[in-house]
Design an enzyme around this catalytic site. Structure first.
Site, PDB file in Angstrom:
ATOM      1  N   TYR A 187      16.894  31.785   4.055  1.00  7.91           N
ATOM      2  CA  TYR A 187      16.979  31.471   5.501  1.00  7.91           C
ATOM      3  C   TYR A 187      18.279  31.980   6.139  1.00  7.91           C
ATOM      4  O   TYR A 187      18.697  31.456   7.164  1.00  7.91           O
ATOM      5  CB  TYR A 187      16.832  29.962   5.710  1.00  7.91           C
ATOM      6  CG  TYR A 187      15.391  29.493   5.609  1.00  7.91           C
ATOM      7  CD1 TYR A 187      14.463  29.775   6.615  1.00  7.91           C
ATOM      8  CD2 TYR A 187      14.948  28.770   4.500  1.00  7.91           C
ATOM      9  CE1 TYR A 187      13.149  29.350   6.527  1.00  7.91           C
ATOM     10  CE2 TYR A 187      13.625  28.338   4.403  1.00  7.91           C
ATOM     11  CZ  TYR A 187      12.731  28.633   5.429  1.00  7.91           C
ATOM     12  OH  TYR A 187      11.429  28.225   5.340  1.00  7.91           O
TER      13      TYR A 187
ATOM     14  N   HIS B 141       5.276  27.835   5.939  1.00 13.03           N
ATOM     15  CA  HIS B 141       6.117  28.893   6.501  1.00 13.03           C
ATOM     16  C   HIS B 141       5.278  30.154   6.622  1.00 13.03           C
ATOM     17  O   HIS B 141       4.388  30.382   5.804  1.00 13.03           O
ATOM     18  CB  HIS B 141       7.297  29.172   5.549  1.00 13.03           C
ATOM     19  CG  HIS B 141       8.021  30.465   5.857  1.00 13.03           C
ATOM     20  ND1 HIS B 141       9.063  30.535   6.755  1.00 13.03           N
ATOM     21  CD2 HIS B 141       7.812  31.736   5.414  1.00 13.03           C
ATOM     22  CE1 HIS B 141       9.483  31.800   6.832  1.00 13.03           C
ATOM     23  NE2 HIS B 141       8.746  32.542   6.036  1.00 13.03           N
TER      24      HIS B 141
ATOM     25  N   GLU C  58      10.825  39.097   3.003  1.00 16.02           N
ATOM     26  CA  GLU C  58      10.530  37.824   2.335  1.00 16.02           C
ATOM     27  C   GLU C  58       9.660  38.030   1.090  1.00 16.02           C
ATOM     28  O   GLU C  58       9.874  37.377   0.064  1.00 16.02           O
ATOM     29  CB  GLU C  58       9.877  36.861   3.332  1.00 16.02           C
ATOM     30  CG  GLU C  58      10.868  36.422   4.401  1.00 16.02           C
ATOM     31  CD  GLU C  58      10.247  35.618   5.538  1.00 16.02           C
ATOM     32  OE1 GLU C  58      11.020  35.166   6.406  1.00 16.02           O
ATOM     33  OE2 GLU C  58       9.022  35.437   5.586  1.00 16.02           O
TER      34      GLU C  58
HETATM   35  P1  ADP Z   1       8.847  28.836  12.319  1.00 13.71           P
HETATM   36  O1  ADP Z   1       8.853  28.309  10.896  1.00 13.71           O
HETATM   37  O2  ADP Z   1       7.746  28.200  13.134  1.00 13.71           O
HETATM   38  O3  ADP Z   1       8.844  30.342  12.379  1.00 13.71           O
HETATM   39  P2  ADP Z   1      11.702  28.875  13.037  1.00 13.71           P
HETATM   40  O4  ADP Z   1      11.782  30.243  12.460  1.00 13.71           O
HETATM   41  O5  ADP Z   1      12.214  28.666  14.426  1.00 13.71           O
HETATM   42  O6  ADP Z   1      10.194  28.319  13.016  1.00 13.71           O
HETATM   43  O7  ADP Z   1      12.494  27.850  12.118  1.00 13.71           O
HETATM   44  C1  ADP Z   1      12.409  27.932  10.713  1.00 13.71           C
HETATM   45  C2  ADP Z   1      12.243  26.542  10.150  1.00 13.71           C
HETATM   46  O8  ADP Z   1      13.422  25.780  10.434  1.00 13.71           O
HETATM   47  C3  ADP Z   1      11.113  25.713  10.767  1.00 13.71           C
HETATM   48  O9  ADP Z   1       9.848  25.990  10.207  1.00 13.71           O
HETATM   49  C4  ADP Z   1      11.571  24.292  10.472  1.00 13.71           C
HETATM   50  O10 ADP Z   1      11.310  23.920   9.110  1.00 13.71           O
HETATM   51  C5  ADP Z   1      13.088  24.416  10.655  1.00 13.71           C
HETATM   52  N1  ADP Z   1      13.490  24.034  12.031  1.00 13.71           N
HETATM   53  C6  ADP Z   1      13.330  24.768  13.165  1.00 13.71           C
HETATM   54  N2  ADP Z   1      13.803  24.118  14.238  1.00 13.71           N
HETATM   55  C7  ADP Z   1      14.287  22.934  13.774  1.00 13.71           C
HETATM   56  C8  ADP Z   1      14.924  21.807  14.391  1.00 13.71           C
HETATM   57  N3  ADP Z   1      15.154  21.776  15.713  1.00 13.71           N
HETATM   58  N4  ADP Z   1      15.292  20.778  13.593  1.00 13.71           N
HETATM   59  C9  ADP Z   1      15.079  20.795  12.260  1.00 13.71           C
HETATM   60  N5  ADP Z   1      14.488  21.843  11.605  1.00 13.71           N
HETATM   61  C10 ADP Z   1      14.097  22.886  12.351  1.00 13.71           C
END
Ligand code: ADP
Length: 139
Positions: free
Chosen positions: A51, A117, A128
């Site tokens: 990440y 994910h 990834e």
């Molecule tokens: P996605 O997984 O939908 O692509 P993002 O790439 O924005 O979303 O974020 C990666 C992951 O980080 C999310 O799936 C979630 O597990 C975590 N995440 C995102 N925003 C938040 C938040 N505001 N608070 C806590 N965890 C978050």
């Protein structure tokens, strides 16, 4: 129609709640071919690496601790339009905003612990897949 591959992951909350079977079933029902699949426990360092793109975000520590809190299932999925189709199947990041019948609406508890994910673009999908299946020829 372009056959495409994406990287998907069943997150620790879903593995703990014994949802692997249900989610894999949905993956196949959506027309994906499972090209590769492995169970893995991330160390904190590995989760931080996976990440890395989110390192400046306020939720990075919470996210990387959660992702290293128990086993995950990593998958490479193939079908036409795989990246967008898998993201549609997952639903919005926050399950409260996710569309009906999406995996996150059905199974996720919170915006952080959101069960699955999926890569968001071809370049992140390639990166990834390489991170989780290094040096493996994916037939
Ligand atoms: P996605 O997984 O939908 O692509 P993002 O790439 O924005 O979303 O974020 C990666 C992951 O980080 C999310 O799936 C979630 O597990 C975590 N995440 C995102 N925003 C938040 C938040 N505001 N608070 C806590 N965890 C978050």
């Amino acid at each position: 129609m372009t056959v495409e591959r994406t990287y998907a992951m069943i997150k620790p909350d879903a593995v703990k709640r014994k949802l692997i079977g249900k989610i894999v079933d949905r993956i196949e029902a959506e027309g994906f071919t499972i090209v590769a699949m492995r169970k893995h426990c991330f160390s904190l360092k590995e989760a931080q690496g996976f990440y890395f793109v989110h390192r400046a975000r306020p939720f990075y520590p919470e996210l990387t601790e959660f992702m290293s809190s128990g086993p995950i299932v990593a998958l490479v999925l193939e079908r036409d339009n795989a990246i967008a189709h898998w993201r549609d199947t997952m639903g919005a990041t926050n399950p409260a905003n996710a569309a009906p019948n999406t995996l996150r609406k059905l199974h996720a508890a919170s915006i952080g612990e959101n069960c699955v994910h999926g890569s968001d673009a071809p370049d992140t999908a390639a990166q990834e897949m390489g991170f989780m299946f290094p040096g493996i020829s994916l037939l």
